[in-house]
Design an enzyme around this catalytic site. Structure first.
Site, mmCIF file in Angstrom:
data_model
loop_
_atom_site.group_PDB
_atom_site.id
_atom_site.type_symbol
_atom_site.label_atom_id
_atom_site.label_comp_id
_atom_site.label_asym_id
_atom_site.label_seq_id
_atom_site.Cartn_x
_atom_site.Cartn_y
_atom_site.Cartn_z
ATOM 1 N N ARG A 130 48.451 41.049 62.499
ATOM 2 C CA ARG A 130 47.098 40.537 62.234
ATOM 3 C C ARG A 130 46.161 41.622 61.701
ATOM 4 O O ARG A 130 44.949 41.512 61.815
ATOM 5 C CB ARG A 130 46.504 39.871 63.488
ATOM 6 N N LYS A 152 40.112 44.212 47.681
ATOM 7 C CA LYS A 152 40.810 43.022 47.196
ATOM 8 C C LYS A 152 42.308 43.292 47.219
ATOM 9 O O LYS A 152 42.790 44.238 46.594
ATOM 10 C CB LYS A 152 40.383 42.676 45.774
ATOM 11 N N LYS A 235 31.383 50.837 41.210
ATOM 12 C CA LYS A 235 32.046 49.784 41.978
ATOM 13 C C LYS A 235 31.664 49.847 43.449
ATOM 14 O O LYS A 235 31.430 48.805 44.086
ATOM 15 C CB LYS A 235 33.565 49.873 41.834
ATOM 16 N N ARG A 249 29.270 40.810 42.533
ATOM 17 C CA ARG A 249 30.577 41.452 42.380
ATOM 18 C C ARG A 249 31.403 40.768 41.299
ATOM 19 O O ARG A 249 32.288 41.379 40.702
ATOM 20 C CB ARG A 249 31.335 41.472 43.710
ATOM 21 N N ASN A 253 34.424 41.268 36.925
ATOM 22 C CA ASN A 253 35.462 40.477 36.268
ATOM 23 C C ASN A 253 35.202 40.291 34.775
ATOM 24 O O ASN A 253 35.803 39.407 34.150
ATOM 25 C CB ASN A 253 35.592 39.102 36.931
ATOM 26 N N HIS A 256 38.050 39.323 32.517
ATOM 27 C CA HIS A 256 39.194 38.919 33.324
ATOM 28 C C HIS A 256 39.515 37.431 33.241
ATOM 29 O O HIS A 256 40.651 37.040 33.464
ATOM 30 C CB HIS A 256 38.977 39.328 34.783
ATOM 31 N N HIS A 274 48.222 44.454 32.327
ATOM 32 C CA HIS A 274 46.950 43.948 32.839
ATOM 33 C C HIS A 274 45.761 44.551 32.093
ATOM 34 O O HIS A 274 44.851 43.828 31.664
ATOM 35 C CB HIS A 274 46.822 44.242 34.335
#
Length: 375
Positions: A130, A152, A235, A249, A253, A256, A274
């Protein structure tokens, strides 16, 4: 924009998240201090290093030696390189091997690799027992300026990129810029797309600095640490204000939404890395914004010119084997994480350094734009 730092002293960038705050340490040769740093950070902890075959051949032995020298016990988990490892079977294997290594809640996982390893190891760390803590040791430019920071973590679904995962912050990011010397030129260029992103989305001065100094950064000069630190500070500030991407935030992106669709449409393969997909996506975001009258054609051309100058793709015709048709791309865009109740959300721009979040974007407009872009 300030001049690049002349001294090669390590730079520390704090990520202010209260009791989950941590530091990003940036410098040349600092991977040699990994063992000492972890011994101070978590005395008596065991570690498990998660890495891939390519990174292991260059850096695993040195990482293990640094840990051993500091009296830190370690084990290793090595997976196949590439985006293909961000899947459920590999995730399950990593979790089982972490448990098999008897890693407890007070121990640490170490993500030694690029964005794929950081995402995979971080997600496994968020789930095993966990949640165990983990350290990011990013070995690619993309990971050092972007994916290792902000918590992330995740893996890919057959429906799209990074759709299975969790927010799980590291307890330390150790970014050794010397590790980037072993990167193939294509991988370094792909990572540079994320560097340019920070200028394009919110710092016109930094983008102008990059236009003048990118060659020194590629060559490994002082500009490298400076640029990485600028990106990490930007960031870190956004993450501190919006950790779980409920607001600004999402600006990170930029490029993206189009980029992830192109990347997924190419099967997460070597046809389109990517960072290359992000470069294409940023050019498309600028072109779409210019088409909508939001920014000037001159700014869109400037963004394209700089990305092309460093060797990144700026048109879909440059993707080997081509890209999927418009219907397939629209289907992938509809699975984007920023979609809310079926409505499309894009990061658009009003100029260099002026990104903003646009909700309820008309799918018909996007389809028409993609039709022209793909043609």
């Amino acid at each position: 924009m300030t001049a690049p730092l002349r001294a090669r002293e390590p730079i520390t960038v704090p990520v202010a998240l209260g009791d989950r705050a941590y530091d990003i340490v940036i410098g040349r040769g600092i991977a040699a201090t990994l063992g000492q740093t972890i011994a101070k950070l978590r005395a008596g902890a065991r570690t498990v290093i998660v890495t891939d075959e390519n990174v292991a051949s260059h850096h695993l032995a040195a990482a293990e030696a640094a840990l051993k020298q500091a009296g830190v016990a370690s084990s290793r988990i090595v997976v196949a390189p590439g985006e293909g490892s961000k899947n459920i079977p590999t995730f399950e294997r990593v979790c089982e091997e972490i448990i098999g290594a008897r890693i407890e809640r007070g121990d640490l996982a170490i993500a030694l690799g690029g964005g794929v390893i950081g995402d995979l190891a971080g997600f496994a760390a968020s789930c095993v027992r966990r949640g165990i803590d983990f350290v990011q040791v990013p070995t690619t430019l993309l990971a050092q300026v972007d994916s290792s920071v902000g918590g992330k973590t995740g893996i890919n679904s057959r429906h799209g990129k990074n759709l299975i995962g969790a927010f799980h912050q590291p307890v330390l990011v150790l970014a050794d810029t010397a590790l980037l010397d072993t990167l193939p030129p294509r991988e370094f260029r792909a990572g540079y797309a994320e560097v340019a992103k920070y200028g394009l989305l919110g710092d016109a001065g930094f983008f102008a600095w990059l236009e003048q100094n990118w060659r020194d950064m590629f060559a490994g000069g002082p500009a490298r640490e400076h640029a990485i630190a600028v990106c990490c500070r930007a960031k870190a500030a956004i993450v501190a204000r919006d950790e779980r991407e409920t607001g600004e935030r999402a600006l990170l992106n930029l490029g993206h939404t189009f980029g992830h669709a192109l990347e997924a449409g190419c099967g997460f393969s070597q046809r389109l890395l990517h960072g290359e997909a992000v470069a294409l996506g940023m050019v498309m975001a600028f072109d779409y914004s210019a088409r909508k009258g939001l920014c000037s054609a001159a700014d869109a051309a400037r963004a394209r010119a700089h990305l092309a100058a460093v060797g990144l793709p700026t048109h879909v015709r440059e993707v080997p084997g081509g890209v999927p048709g418009v219907d397939a791309l629209m289907g992938l865009i509809a699975q984007d994480k920023k979609v809310k109740r079926g409505a499309l959300t894009f990061i658009l721009v009003r100029g260099i350094g002026q990104a903003f979040i646009e909700s309820n974007v008309d799918p018909a407009d996007v389809r028409a734009f993609l039709t022209d872009a793909v043609a």
